[in-house]
Design an enzyme around this catalytic site. Sequence first.
Site, mmCIF file in Angstrom:
data_model
loop_
_atom_site.group_PDB
_atom_site.id
_atom_site.type_symbol
_atom_site.label_atom_id
_atom_site.label_comp_id
_atom_site.label_asym_id
_atom_site.label_seq_id
_atom_site.Cartn_x
_atom_site.Cartn_y
_atom_site.Cartn_z
ATOM 1 N N LYS A 21 0.831 -1.215 0.000
ATOM 2 C CA LYS A 21 0.000 0.000 0.000
ATOM 3 C C LYS A 21 0.860 1.258 0.000
ATOM 4 O O LYS A 21 0.639 2.177 -0.776
ATOM 5 C CB LYS A 21 -0.930 -0.002 1.229
ATOM 6 C CG LYS A 21 -1.621 1.332 1.447
ATOM 7 C CD LYS A 21 -2.424 1.375 2.717
ATOM 8 C CE LYS A 21 -1.639 1.661 3.952
ATOM 9 N NZ LYS A 21 -1.496 3.062 4.365
ATOM 10 N N ASN A 22 1.847 1.295 0.873
ATOM 11 C CA ASN A 22 2.612 2.541 1.007
ATOM 12 C C ASN A 22 3.513 2.818 -0.188
ATOM 13 O O ASN A 22 3.837 3.971 -0.460
ATOM 14 C CB ASN A 22 3.400 2.541 2.318
ATOM 15 C CG ASN A 22 2.473 2.699 3.516
ATOM 16 O OD1 ASN A 22 1.301 3.069 3.364
ATOM 17 N ND2 ASN A 22 2.970 2.412 4.710
ATOM 18 N N CYS A 116 -3.995 8.082 9.779
ATOM 19 C CA CYS A 116 -4.174 7.515 11.111
ATOM 20 C C CYS A 116 -3.663 8.474 12.171
ATOM 21 O O CYS A 116 -2.614 9.099 12.011
ATOM 22 C CB CYS A 116 -3.435 6.191 11.225
ATOM 23 S SG CYS A 116 -4.362 4.819 10.527
ATOM 24 N N ARG A 121 2.539 13.966 13.421
ATOM 25 C CA ARG A 121 2.814 13.794 11.995
ATOM 26 C C ARG A 121 3.005 15.107 11.214
ATOM 27 O O ARG A 121 2.248 15.419 10.277
ATOM 28 C CB ARG A 121 1.744 12.919 11.361
ATOM 29 C CG ARG A 121 1.548 11.621 12.118
ATOM 30 C CD ARG A 121 0.661 10.646 11.424
ATOM 31 N NE ARG A 121 1.357 9.879 10.423
ATOM 32 C CZ ARG A 121 0.846 8.821 9.780
ATOM 33 N NH1 ARG A 121 -0.354 8.427 10.056
ATOM 34 N NH2 ARG A 121 1.535 8.175 8.882
ATOM 35 N N ARG A 396 -8.599 0.245 5.338
ATOM 36 C CA ARG A 396 -7.718 1.208 4.669
ATOM 37 C C ARG A 396 -6.495 0.519 4.092
ATOM 38 O O ARG A 396 -5.917 1.001 3.121
ATOM 39 C CB ARG A 396 -7.214 2.252 5.672
ATOM 40 C CG ARG A 396 -8.278 3.135 6.227
ATOM 41 C CD ARG A 396 -7.687 4.069 7.224
ATOM 42 N NE ARG A 396 -6.782 4.968 6.515
ATOM 43 C CZ ARG A 396 -6.473 6.177 6.908
ATOM 44 N NH1 ARG A 396 -6.983 6.636 8.026
ATOM 45 N NH2 ARG A 396 -5.664 6.919 6.232
#
Length: 429
Positions: A21-22, A116, A121, A396
């Site tokens: 995914k990333n 998330c 972040r 997700r």
Amino acid sequence: MQYVIKGGIPLVGDVVIGGAKNAALGILAAAIMADEDVTVENLPDVRDINVLLEAIEEIGASVYRLDEHTVRINGSGIHTIRVNGDFIKRIRASYYLLGALLGKYRKAEVSLPGGCNIGSRPIDQHLKGFRSLGARTEIEHGMVVAEAAFLHGGHIYLDVVSVGATINIMLAAALAEGSTILENAAKEPHVVDVANMLNSMGANIKGAGTDVIRIKGVPKLHGTVYSIIPDQIEAGTFMFAAAVTKGDVTVKNVIPRHLEAISAKLMEMGCEVVEFDDAVRVVCKSRLRYTNVKTLPYPGFPTDMQPQISVALSLAEGTSMVTESIFENRFKYVDELARMGAQIKVEGNVAVINGVGRLMGADVSAPDLRAGAALVLAGLAADGHTVVDETKYILRGYERFDEKLRSLGACIFQAEDEKDIQRLKLEAV
Ligand code: UD1
């Protein structure tokens, strides 16, 4: 939606891991930088990816799904550099459109990223990178604006090792004029994957996977066909699912080298881990043993596997220490796990876990993506029924999570409401 789980069944069999995914998030952003067809294969069919595709389509790129895991993107139709859909705020990687659009059009305006809630972040390192390429950066009305009359090479030292900043700077610098040196870069496999993908589009990026990445800007990028690497975290999650249920699971379609930190910890905890060319088998026959672990940037133990290993250590013999060194807010699942009988005390960024041998089923709620998956593992290991609420977080990042677990023998079903939960509990005895 909830998962209803009847625990205590050892997971046995093979499971095929999807695309990372990333990596996919960076690769989809890269795809819009060409005005030709870019075909991306092995794309995971998960919510974060589908949100990013929606955003890409909304700014005018064409997005054509060839099948569930293959998409063809063409960025020639992009008519705006402003990405402002409400939906895009829900994902973290919306910020990759900043690097991609800034590189291609010298201007980008993107809603501040969500994702998330595992810590504050910040994106200061991304912006610092763009500035050293000659861009002006501003936060205006919830939007990040980056603009450069002349986008040129730069010399950037990242103050913190950031996956997101490394990928974003590579994207913008790929089409800047001149050479960029990026020091203290992240070395994650998905950083390398995005660099490889950009190179297959004609970029000139060297050193991805080391601390120093060198990027020679090129005037334009062309079309390509690119297949995404397997998802290290999905694989690691299934490896720990085998461990906590005392099972025997072979995760297939993986790159075992990317899983070394995870395999090493499982072996320390008493599991047998056998590596094949593109598969890893995890066998666990006896009670797990304690260990200590600290999350670190790659090749260290991934922060995205921290909740899963903590669940395993809750069941292990002895007292373990888990140190979270990447995100400050990543122990939110601990209270949920305590409802299942785990004994965990968190002080600052360290969790001290007293292994309890067995967990008991309970109603718990997923606080974020990886912690949600970890609570599912806890439910699979626990005695009796567990109901995991807020599964939207899990969706997700995990494709057909329950289905894949069921194929290994797990008793896990999706419920829409309370009536469904009661029915499933009765049926799943
Ligand atoms: C990515 C992953 C996430 C994973 C994380 C670490 C995506 C979409 N998400 O997140 O699943 O947990 O890598 O492997 O790929 N930081 C700053 N300033 C910045 C950027 C980051 O201080 O400008 C800090 C962060 O707060 C954090 C650390 O650097 O403490 C690492 O963050 P980073 O690697 O950037 O994580 P993400 O790219 O957000």
